[in-house]
Design a protein around this motif. Structure first.
Motif: not given
Length: 143
Positions: A72-73, A85-87, A113-114
């Motif tokens: 999950s992390g 890469p950030l959201t 992606g998280y």
């Protein structure tokens, strides 16, 4: 004379093409392109050992793996020094400051992606030395 003239003309064309390619590529002579080398990751092994114990005690390894498997992390294997890469579409290098800030303010830079699942109480629960030890542990997993 004809052979000499043709030879000179061929030389002018080749030199002209070389100069044109040099300007077109945007690189200087001998320039291999952008520098993609990174400084080696320096690890305090004593702090990393304390960080491993802290990660276990705090339950970090319930969401973060150390072997690259999905969870999950983000996995901590290979994390330190990598480009994340950030959201929001930006990218950031996972250096010491990024790793430290990701623990104390995890909602600030979410990895693409998280989801923003990491608890935000670690800044109050852990002191700076404990967080630094966790960062050193994460860095020890870079290879």
């Amino acid at each position: 004379m004809r052979n000499w003239t043709e030879g000179a003309l061929a030389l002018i064309i080749v030199v002209g093409l070389g100069i044109g390619l040099l300007f077109f590529s945007g690189q200087g002579i001998g320039d291999g392109g952008p520098d993609t080398t990174q400084a080696p990751i320096v690890i305090d092994t004593d702090a990393a050992a304390r960080g491993a114990l802290e990660a276990e005690a705090q339950g970090c390894l319930q969401c973060h793996t150390t072997d690259g498997t999905l969870a999950s992390g983000p996995s901590w294997k290979g994390l330190a020094g990598s480009v994340r890469p950030l959201t929001n579409g930006e990218e950031v290098v996972a250096d010491d400051a990024y790793l430290f800030n990701s623990i104390v303010d995890p909602g600030n830079q979410i990895v693409d992606g998280y989801d923003a699942l990491m608890p935000e109480f670690y800044a109050d629960q852990l002191n700076d030395d404990q967080i630094t030890d966790l960062v050193e542990f994460i860095k020890s997993l870079a290879a």
